[in-house]
Write a protein that holds these residues in place. Structure first.
Motif, PDB file in Angstrom:
ATOM      1  N   PHE A   1       8.420  -1.491   0.041  1.00  0.00           N
ATOM      2  CA  PHE A   1       7.344  -1.772   0.880  1.00  0.00           C
ATOM      3  C   PHE A   1       7.003  -0.676   1.989  1.00  0.00           C
ATOM      4  O   PHE A   1       6.028  -0.107   2.192  1.00  0.00           O
ATOM      5  CB  PHE A   1       7.237  -3.094   1.619  1.00  0.00           C
ATOM      6  N   ILE A   2       8.371  -0.582   2.585  1.00  0.00           N
ATOM      7  CA  ILE A   2       8.129   0.677   3.994  1.00  0.00           C
ATOM      8  C   ILE A   2       7.877   1.957   3.200  1.00  0.00           C
ATOM      9  O   ILE A   2       6.877   2.874   3.590  1.00  0.00           O
ATOM     10  CB  ILE A   2       9.331   0.751   4.618  1.00  0.00           C
ATOM     11  N   ASN A   3       8.440   2.477   2.131  1.00  0.00           N
ATOM     12  CA  ASN A   3       8.400   3.741   1.633  1.00  0.00           C
ATOM     13  C   ASN A   3       6.890   3.866   0.812  1.00  0.00           C
ATOM     14  O   ASN A   3       6.335   5.076   0.990  1.00  0.00           O
ATOM     15  CB  ASN A   3       9.225   3.953   0.375  1.00  0.00           C
TER      16      ASN A   3
ATOM     17  N   VAL B   1       2.821  -0.295  -0.852  1.00  0.00           N
ATOM     18  CA  VAL B   1       1.965  -1.436  -1.635  1.00  0.00           C
ATOM     19  C   VAL B   1       2.900  -1.678  -2.567  1.00  0.00           C
ATOM     20  O   VAL B   1       3.658  -0.973  -3.239  1.00  0.00           O
ATOM     21  CB  VAL B   1       0.816  -0.726  -2.306  1.00  0.00           C
ATOM     22  N   TYR B   2       2.636  -3.067  -3.269  1.00  0.00           N
ATOM     23  CA  TYR B   2       3.617  -3.506  -4.272  1.00  0.00           C
ATOM     24  C   TYR B   2       2.859  -4.207  -5.219  1.00  0.00           C
ATOM     25  O   TYR B   2       1.856  -4.739  -5.167  1.00  0.00           O
ATOM     26  CB  TYR B   2       4.667  -4.967  -3.658  1.00  0.00           C
TER      27      TYR B   2
ATOM     28  N   HIS C   1      -5.868 -10.005  -5.685  1.00  0.00           N
ATOM     29  CA  HIS C   1      -5.526 -10.407  -7.051  1.00  0.00           C
ATOM     30  C   HIS C   1      -6.613  -9.794  -7.808  1.00  0.00           C
ATOM     31  O   HIS C   1      -8.011 -10.373  -7.629  1.00  0.00           O
ATOM     32  CB  HIS C   1      -5.307 -11.758  -7.256  1.00  0.00           C
ATOM     33  N   CYS C   2      -6.619  -8.568  -8.800  1.00  0.00           N
ATOM     34  CA  CYS C   2      -7.579  -8.187  -9.658  1.00  0.00           C
ATOM     35  C   CYS C   2      -7.174  -8.105 -11.085  1.00  0.00           C
ATOM     36  O   CYS C   2      -6.090  -7.483 -11.436  1.00  0.00           O
ATOM     37  CB  CYS C   2      -8.103  -6.847  -9.023  1.00  0.00           C
TER      38      CYS C   2
ATOM     39  N   TYR D   1      -1.692  -7.260  -5.825  1.00  0.00           N
ATOM     40  CA  TYR D   1      -1.513  -6.023  -5.179  1.00  0.00           C
ATOM     41  C   TYR D   1      -1.216  -6.569  -3.692  1.00  0.00           C
ATOM     42  O   TYR D   1      -1.857  -7.353  -3.071  1.00  0.00           O
ATOM     43  CB  TYR D   1      -2.691  -5.026  -5.029  1.00  0.00           C
ATOM     44  N   TRP D   2      -0.098  -6.207  -3.095  1.00  0.00           N
ATOM     45  CA  TRP D   2       0.267  -6.489  -1.888  1.00  0.00           C
ATOM     46  C   TRP D   2       0.478  -5.590  -1.027  1.00  0.00           C
ATOM     47  O   TRP D   2       1.092  -4.308  -1.316  1.00  0.00           O
ATOM     48  CB  TRP D   2       1.628  -7.369  -1.868  1.00  0.00           C
TER      49      TRP D   2
END
Length: 83
Positions: A15-17, A20-21, A59-60, A65-66
């Protein structure tokens, strides 16, 4: 469900790098990117972060996508002891 600290830190480091997930909704039980992290474990960690309003979910179609909020970024930096 017990998730080891090693897996938790790997997910938070990603997440930091990357910021997005992204996970396909249909692949819940598969490992992610040649690692031993299961997408179900990621969903559980994301759910925990989402209830604390540390991430934003979109949500697509069949993808989740977070992204981190500012509060989430500060929380993860503090958790990983990155100052």
């Amino acid at each position: 469900m017990h998730i080891s600290k090693r897996i938790l830190t790997k997910i938070m480091e990603k997440f930091i790098n990357e910021g997005v997930y992204i996970i396909a909704k249909l692949r819940i039980s598969e490992p992610i990117y040649n690692s031993n992290i299961n997408t179900y474990q990621v969903f559980k960690i994301i759910k925990s972060l989402k209830t604390r309003k540390l991430i934003h979910e979109v949500h697509c179609w069949s993808f989740y996508y977070w992204t981190l909020t500012r509060k989430g970024y500060k929380y993860i930096k503090n958790y990983l002891r990155i100052f």
